[in-house]
Design a protein around this motif. Structure first.
Motif, mmCIF file in Angstrom:
data_model
loop_
_atom_site.group_PDB
_atom_site.id
_atom_site.type_symbol
_atom_site.label_atom_id
_atom_site.label_comp_id
_atom_site.label_asym_id
_atom_site.label_seq_id
_atom_site.Cartn_x
_atom_site.Cartn_y
_atom_site.Cartn_z
ATOM 1 N N THR A 1 0.830 -1.206 0.000
ATOM 2 C CA THR A 1 0.000 0.000 0.000
ATOM 3 C C THR A 1 0.862 1.253 0.000
ATOM 4 O OG1 THR A 1 -1.755 -1.148 1.221
ATOM 5 C CG2 THR A 1 -1.802 1.264 1.216
ATOM 6 N N VAL A 2 0.708 2.062 -1.014
ATOM 7 C CA VAL A 2 1.389 3.358 -1.099
ATOM 8 C C VAL A 2 0.412 4.434 -0.613
ATOM 9 C CG1 VAL A 2 2.459 5.052 -2.628
ATOM 10 C CG2 VAL A 2 2.767 2.604 -3.054
ATOM 11 N N SER A 3 0.841 5.252 0.324
ATOM 12 C CA SER A 3 -0.005 6.338 0.819
ATOM 13 C C SER A 3 0.603 7.676 0.445
ATOM 14 C CB SER A 3 -0.175 6.240 2.336
ATOM 15 O OG SER A 3 1.083 6.306 2.997
ATOM 16 N N GLU B 1 -5.335 16.842 0.930
ATOM 17 C CA GLU B 1 -5.742 15.723 0.093
ATOM 18 C C GLU B 1 -4.893 14.513 0.459
ATOM 19 O OE1 GLU B 1 -5.684 16.562 -4.054
ATOM 20 O OE2 GLU B 1 -6.340 18.633 -3.790
ATOM 21 N N SER B 2 -5.502 13.342 0.409
ATOM 22 C CA SER B 2 -4.763 12.119 0.736
ATOM 23 C C SER B 2 -5.352 10.952 -0.027
ATOM 24 C CB SER B 2 -4.809 11.840 2.238
ATOM 25 O OG SER B 2 -6.138 11.598 2.667
ATOM 26 N N GLY B 3 -4.598 9.889 -0.117
ATOM 27 C CA GLY B 3 -5.075 8.711 -0.824
ATOM 28 C C GLY B 3 -4.117 7.557 -0.673
ATOM 29 N N SER B 4 -4.439 6.442 -1.278
ATOM 30 C CA SER B 4 -3.580 5.269 -1.254
ATOM 31 C C SER B 4 -3.894 4.403 -2.466
ATOM 32 C CB SER B 4 -3.778 4.464 0.034
ATOM 33 O OG SER B 4 -5.075 3.926 0.099
ATOM 34 N N ASP C 1 -10.113 9.128 -9.862
ATOM 35 C CA ASP C 1 -9.866 10.420 -10.502
ATOM 36 C C ASP C 1 -8.790 11.188 -9.762
ATOM 37 O OD1 ASP C 1 -11.775 9.883 -12.379
ATOM 38 O OD2 ASP C 1 -13.381 10.914 -11.296
ATOM 39 N N GLU C 2 -8.791 11.102 -8.415
ATOM 40 C CA GLU C 2 -7.790 11.816 -7.630
ATOM 41 C C GLU C 2 -6.389 11.296 -7.956
ATOM 42 O OE1 GLU C 2 -11.663 12.176 -5.805
ATOM 43 O OE2 GLU C 2 -10.474 10.419 -6.360
#
Length: 293
Positions: free
Chosen positions: A215-217, A228-231, A245-246
């Motif tokens: 998992t890349v965060s 903004e954040s995501g993984s 989309d992000e």
């Protein structure tokens, strides 16, 4: 190699005697920028003082000193100068960096344990670069075997373009020759003068056997905007999970798995689409920076 060391130590002694006779004792790096006092390098690093090592890079001393060294390696083990076993220091040149990436440093300084002139045991390496607008420093501490990192290690690097950005990377894990397994944490601060961007971005990459996997965060905090954040998931260096989309808006097409990224509609809408043949897996090969040989 040992003969070169003895010859250069004698040069240092002769330079010291000359300077002393002309008007007193001076530091070795103030007398002759083409001379490195390996004993001083050893004695400063043994107490954690990096000032002399850093000065060798910033004054161009290493380049001048190693220019005539045929094998590009200089090792000094004070308690066993002929056998090369014990605690000492070494300077290493990696020839393929001379033309490719000079700003990251052609030479690496090692301090730690040796066995028969091979880095073996606990040891650390260091290199640095600085000019009027840019600085770079990279260091590593960990377990070595047979002249390579082989075991637990920690690596730190900093890049700064004055007035534009500062990037810090911290890696920790198992180093087995060229295959790193561990975590790479990065933080970059932008100062508003590079494309108008101002804020902080972070990402954390897990690696398995040299390739991004797990998992890349990531987070992006631009000035005046919400965080903004995501993984997303990586396997063997390639992206494998569903693409949001992000994620499209925040990352280069270079990160995409060529086996799953070929979506005709998306490719038509994005002029920066890169063909499958040009996509490479995300991997980490530290040999170019560490000058292992």
């Amino acid at each position: 190699m040992t003969r070169n060391t003895i010859k250069k130590i004698l040069t240092v002694i002769a330079s010291f005697i000359l300077v002393t006779s002309l008007g007193g004792v001076h530091t070795a790096y103030a007398t002759n920028v083409s001379t490195i006092d390996m004993d001083m390098l050893y004695n400063t690093l043994i107490v954690g003082d990096m000032s002399y090592a850093t000065s060798l890079y910033y004054q161009g001393t290493i380049d001048a000193y190693m220019a005539t060294d045929a094998d590009g390696i200089e090792i000094y083990v004070p308690d066993d100068p002929k056998g090369g076993t014990g605690t000492g220091v070494g300077i290493y040149r990696q020839d393929n960096l001379i033309a490719e990436n000079y700003q990251y440093g052609v030479y690496t300084i090692y301090y730690g344990e040796f066995v028969n002139f091979n880095r073996h045991g606990n040891g650390s390496i260091f290199k640095s670069y600085k000019d009027s607008s840019y600085t770079f420093t990279r260091s590593f501490y960990g377990i070595w075997a047979d002249d390579y990192p082989n075991g637990q290690g920690n690596e730190s690097s900093t890049r700064e373009m004055f007035g534009e950005y500062k990037s810090v990377s911290e890696k920790s894990g198992m180093y087995i020759k060229y295959a790193f397994t561990g975590i790479d944490n990065n933080m970059t601060s932008y100062f508003g003068t590079s494309g108008g961007r101002e804020g902080i971005s972070t990402n954390s990459y897990p690696y398995v056997n040299g390739y991004a996997e797990g998992t890349v965060s990531w987070t992006v905090q631009d000035a005046g905007k919400p965080l903004e954040s995501g993984s997303y998931q990586m396997l063997g260096g390639y992206l494998v999970n569903d693409r949001t989309d992000e994620y499209f808006a925040s990352h280069s097409a270079n990160d995409y798995d060529p086996q799953t990224m070929v979506i005709a509609a998306w490719a038509e809408q994005n002029n920066y689409y890169i063909p499958e043949s040009k996509v490479e897996p995300r991997s980490y090969d530290y040999s170019d920076f560490m000058a292992l040989k």
